[in-house]
Design an enzyme around this catalytic site. Structure first.
Site: not given
Ligand SMILES: Cc1cc2nc3c(=O)[nH]c(=O)nc-3n(C[C@H](O)[C@H](O)[C@H](O)COP(=O)(O)OP(=O)(O)OC[C@H]3O[C@@H](n4cnc5c(N)ncnc54)[C@H](O)[C@@H]3O)c2cc1C
Ligand SMILES: NC(=O)c1ccc[n+]([C@@H]2O[C@H](COP(=O)([O-])OP(=O)(O)OC[C@H]3O[C@@H](n4cnc5c(N)ncnc54)[C@H](O)[C@@H]3O)[C@@H](O)[C@H]2O)c1
Length: 475
Positions: A36, A43-47, A459
């Protein structure tokens, strides 16, 4: 002794990797392990929770809030009469939170996921194909898998500044859910998050101080774009350039930052502080070293062009990585693309696809917007190719007149002989949309010559900005 359960696939994370399971993997046993994100480990990640989606919902609201202040030049008199922060915040998270809960429930309970076990906890490697998972209640289990897909993302960094951690500053993980707007907000950092948040809070009436170590904001952008944005934000906010923060402390009034500017001591004060100085990959949380996984100096998991994780410079069979954990570009569209590549490659090991075949665009949703793709002018000139550069101001196209825009421009860089588009950079209204024309051309190999005169350009619409820049390059 802790029991060990074996699965065909272990999937780490619920951000971009949450799109990995699906009907064509229904014959494989999958465990999805997710710790998380944010203070509540959701749940659901950063984005979805803390990144792209809520920030852009705030940005749209901020754009509306900023409009009355800009209406005078159109002969209109309007004022922003009120900002109801709890209503703004609750509208946004009132949409997002149910999607997050529904997504988790779907994974846990829905028959589509009969082959999938969702485990909420933190996974760490204990060997190449072995994971220990600790859940929030201190429970532990061991998991082994033939295939491991890492999508563990990144998290905000607090730089080692004296007193900073004790001052309990906000990061992007917390600032969007605050109870009330502060009267003033200092933002440490001047990259993407800093300039987007500065627009949001300044538009809502907060006195924003943006603190940049160097003389320009958004230094990853082309130098002319970054210089223009620095000029514009300098007129809109308190912009502190060349400020190097040495210590931070909480005071009765808020937060005090001490530092050096122009060789002299300086102090900045604000009610609240947001730190936005970058994000580090979560490879340390996974203890990837225990699996022998290679990392870069800044903590990224090393992958090859097929997203296969490397160990000692060789492919570590069966382990894949995607998104912020391993990418130099912390962008959602990159993470999504890499997820699709990993998925294809896991399903079709005999026909691997590369992930590095397209130019990577960036869009920054500050005010004005900024977007780019490909090389900036300095990199293009240093590449040794003979280049041609066109700059087109919004002020010189019809829709730019309608918008009374005086600051925006597009810069397109091409190979002088072939007119291959090497880079494109836009600052101004709808820059993140206008750049798509150029992303498409670059990705499909169309040159400036191919697209400038071989189609109608509506245009007097905004894409005439791009058309006119391209036409300059055909002379
Ligand atoms: C404020 C902000 C604004 C943003 N705006 C944009 C935008 O406008 N456009 C854009 O393209 N990008 C944007 N980004 C970047 C974008 O959010 C990230 O690049 C993207 O969400 C990364 O996805 P990911 O799946 O790699 O990681 P995440 O979505 O972070 O997923 C990682 C997952 O791994 C899990 N996890 C981590 N470590 C462990 C572990 N050891 N064990 C089990 N689970 C674990 C976490 O709980 C999470 O569910 C933004 C980021 C931020 C912070
Ligand atoms: N619209 C988008 O696509 C979008 C929006 C937000 C975030 N993101 C992603 O999230 C990532 C993280 O964003 P970010 O803004 O935190 O990072 P960033 O890399 O964009 O900017 C970090 C800034 O902090 C500065 N900095 C570093 N250490 C510092 C210190 N000790 N004191 C003062 N300044 C310092 C750097 O010089 C830089 O200007 C971005 O790289 C981006 O990929 C993307």
């Amino acid at each position: 002794m802790t029991d060990t359960t074996h699965y065909d696939i272990a999937l780490i994370g619920s951000g971009s990797s949450n799109s990995f399971p699906g009907p064509d993997l229904s014959d494989r046993s999958i465990v999805q392990i997710d710790r998380g994100v944010g203070p509540d480990h959701v749940f659901g990640g950063t984005c979805l929770n803390l990144g792209c989606i809520p920030t852009k919902m705030f940005v749209h609201t901020a754009n509306l809030a900023a409009t009355p202040a800009e209406s005078g030049r159109f002969g209109l008199t309007s004022t922003l009469q009120g900002v109801d922060w709890p209503a703004i915040r609750d509208r946004i998270f009132g949409r997002i939170d149910p999607i997050v809960h529904g997504g988790e429930e779907y994974r846990r309970d829905h028959e589509d996921n009969a082959n999938l076990t969702l485990v909420r906890g933190t996974a760490t490697f204990t060997g190449a194909k072995t994971l220990r998972v600790l859940d929030a209640d201190g429970g532990e289990r061991m998991i082994t898998a033939d295939t491991i897909v890492l999508g563990a993302g990144s998290r905000p960094v607090l730089p080692p500044i004296d007193g900073l951690a004790d001052a309990a500053p906000h990061t992007s993980d917390t600032i969007m859910r605050i109870d009330q707007l502060p009267a003033s907000l200092a933002i440490l950092g001047s990259g993407v998050i800093a300039v987007e948040m500065a627009h949001v809070f300044a538009s809502l009436g907060v006195e924003v101080t943006l603190i940049a170590r160097s003389e320009r904001v958004l230094r990853t952008a082309d130098a002319d774009i970054s210089a223009r944005l620095t000029e514009i934000l300098g007129e809109r906010l308190h912009l502190e350039t060349g400020f190097s923060t040495t210590s931070v402390r909480r005071t009765a009034a808020g937060v005090e930052l001490r530092g050096r500017r122009d060789g002299a001591d300086a102090v900045l004060e604000a009610e609240e502080l947001l730190v936005a100085v970058g994000r580090r990959p979560n490879s340390d949380l996974l203890d990837v070293e225990a699996a022998g996984i290679d990392t870069t100096e800044d903590g990224r998991v090393v992958v090859d062009e097929y997203q296969r994780v490397q160990s000692g410079g060789e492919v570590l069979e069966g382990i894949w990585s995607l998104g912020d954990l391993s990418s130099a570009h912390q962008l959602k569209h990159v993470a999504n693309h890499e997820q699709r590549i990993v998925r294809h490659n896991v399903l079709h090991p005999e026909a691997l696809r590369r992930s590095d075949t397209m130019p990577i665009p960036s869009g920054v949703f500050t005010h004005p917007q900024v977007a780019w793709v490909g090389m900036d002018e300095a990199a293009a000139r240093e590449s040794g190719r003979e280049v041609k550069v066109a700059v087109q101001e919004y002020a010189s196209i019809a829709y730019g007149w309608a918008m009374e825009d005086t600051t925006g421009f597009a810069k397109i860089i091409v190979d002088a002989e072939t007119t291959e588009i090497l880079g494109a950079h836009i600052i101004g209204p709808e820059a993140t949309t206008l750049i798509q024309l150029l992303i498409q051309a670059m990705s499909t190999g169309q040159t400036a010559r191919d697209i400038a005169t071989t189609q109608y350009w509506i245009h007097p619409a905004m894409p005439e900005l791009v058309e006119n820049a391209l036409l300059q390059l055909l002379d």
